[in-house]
Design a protein around this motif. Sequence first.
Motif, PDB file in Angstrom:
ATOM      1  N   UNK A 403     -17.956  44.654  71.658  1.00  0.00           N
ATOM      2  CA  UNK A 403     -18.340  43.504  70.835  1.00  0.00           C
ATOM      3  C   UNK A 403     -18.495  43.900  69.373  1.00  0.00           C
ATOM      4  N   UNK A 404     -18.783  45.178  69.105  1.00  0.00           N
ATOM      5  CA  UNK A 404     -18.975  45.630  67.732  1.00  0.00           C
ATOM      6  C   UNK A 404     -17.670  45.631  66.948  1.00  0.00           C
ATOM      7  N   UNK A 405     -16.540  45.818  67.632  1.00  0.00           N
ATOM      8  CA  UNK A 405     -15.249  45.887  66.941  1.00  0.00           C
ATOM      9  C   UNK A 405     -14.482  44.576  67.043  1.00  0.00           C
ATOM     10  N   UNK A 406     -15.152  43.496  67.467  1.00  0.00           N
ATOM     11  CA  UNK A 406     -14.497  42.195  67.603  1.00  0.00           C
ATOM     12  C   UNK A 406     -14.649  41.388  66.316  1.00  0.00           C
ATOM     13  N   UNK A 407     -13.769  40.410  66.151  1.00  0.00           N
ATOM     14  CA  UNK A 407     -13.777  39.591  64.932  1.00  0.00           C
ATOM     15  C   UNK A 407     -13.296  38.190  65.275  1.00  0.00           C
TER      16      UNK A 407
END
Length: 485
Positions: A403-407
Amino acid sequence: MAARRLPVLAQYRDDAVTRLLCAGAHLDEGFAREVDVELTEDRLRATGPSLGIDLVALARHARASVRRIDRRDRRLARLCAVGVWAAVPAGFYGLVTDLGALALAGAAALVLTYATAWALVRGAENEARTAALGVEHGAGRPGDLAPAIGAEMEARLLEQERANVVPYAAGAERTTPFVGSGSKIKEMVWQPIDVSRPADDPAGGGKLAVKPFDAVDLHGFVAREMEHIAGLKGLRARNRLYVKGDHVSYVGPDLLPDRLRRPRAQIPKQLVQAGVVQPGAGMRTYLSLERTGEGGRVIVSMHLRARLQHPSLTWEVAAYGIPPLQARFYRVHQLPLDGWERWWDLFRVATAATASALLGAPGRLVRRASARGERARALDRTRREIGRRHLRFDYGAVDSLRERVADWKQLGFSERTDSQDFLQRLQQGVLIATERFLKDHDVDTSSYDQAQQVINTHTYTFQGDVHSSNIGAHGTVNHAGQSQT
């Protein structure tokens, strides 16, 4: 009816996101170090569930990238010490004292140093690109394209992928315990259903006797039947015990065998089932239904908890979504594959980066060592406080890598509509499964029929973090003062 014969269109790989992240680890040093620290370094906090990612493969590629960069910088630091710090003063001294030979030797040494550094920078960049392109376009499994990182560490990561318990940070209790699931789409408690009345005997002559059941039976039935009922091939259904981070020790040694180590990711299923029937102190079990879109680009999840308190049944429902990866992870698609274009691009990048890479190598090595030392000292301090002062530590995860690398800016039309379809199918599937379960246990479903009419008005807007305060009557979602269904 005979199946229609049509050509097969190109499909996303099932592990497309894992491949992009592994390639990104080779092309993005900051990301590689972040992954290496989170997945392989000693720590106390739990690791949040990264849905749809092969953690072993990602950890292997991140470690390979980190080692390659460290090896390059160690060589550059030695070059800087010998070829710059020694050659520059010698050359300058030769110019001042009219010692032409010494000045010439210093200049030659500096040129040789730069040329060697350029070769090292270009070689490391070439290795990184080769590895990134290999994992993105290769036929083998991503994990097989990088060296192993240790059997014990990989076993722990495999356990993490099959986690049936999730410790979440105590601060998340005010927002959401479902760390790793992404952004909240909607939270609700469905209309109560009366499950105390027996169904009519179809043969006539009165009522049937209700077959006894509990919430564990209902969770198990929904988990088994949902993929078929909802028509979502590849649906993942799993009961998980969500535990508040500072309550982890209350679960016992099955979750926390050592208070000075991170909690485990798997516990006996009886503990998970206990959280279905009766929630504990800061711990509840949810049935997590997770469905990934094409290539794993988006992930939707629905977390359910049956509240069975005689005479009624309600479902606690929370829907979440994770959008595609950030744009930086698609850089591998813009890399030249071969030929003159690749040679020139490598030449250009190496030429632009060599000077800063050479002169900054000693400082980078010092900063990395300092950061590692500080993390180790902070961990030791915390362990001393836990051991001596019996500190109640918060072992919970804050988020997850996925989720941290999602956009959300990368979310496309097809992914948005697919995700809305997934969520609607999941909702309808839970309702159908609940009805079938009640009928199988000879429960009168007239109350269910009334509740279903209200529940079916709930809709889901897959557009990011839609908080419960924005949810109006009948499941409408309000945006900037307007309402949409």
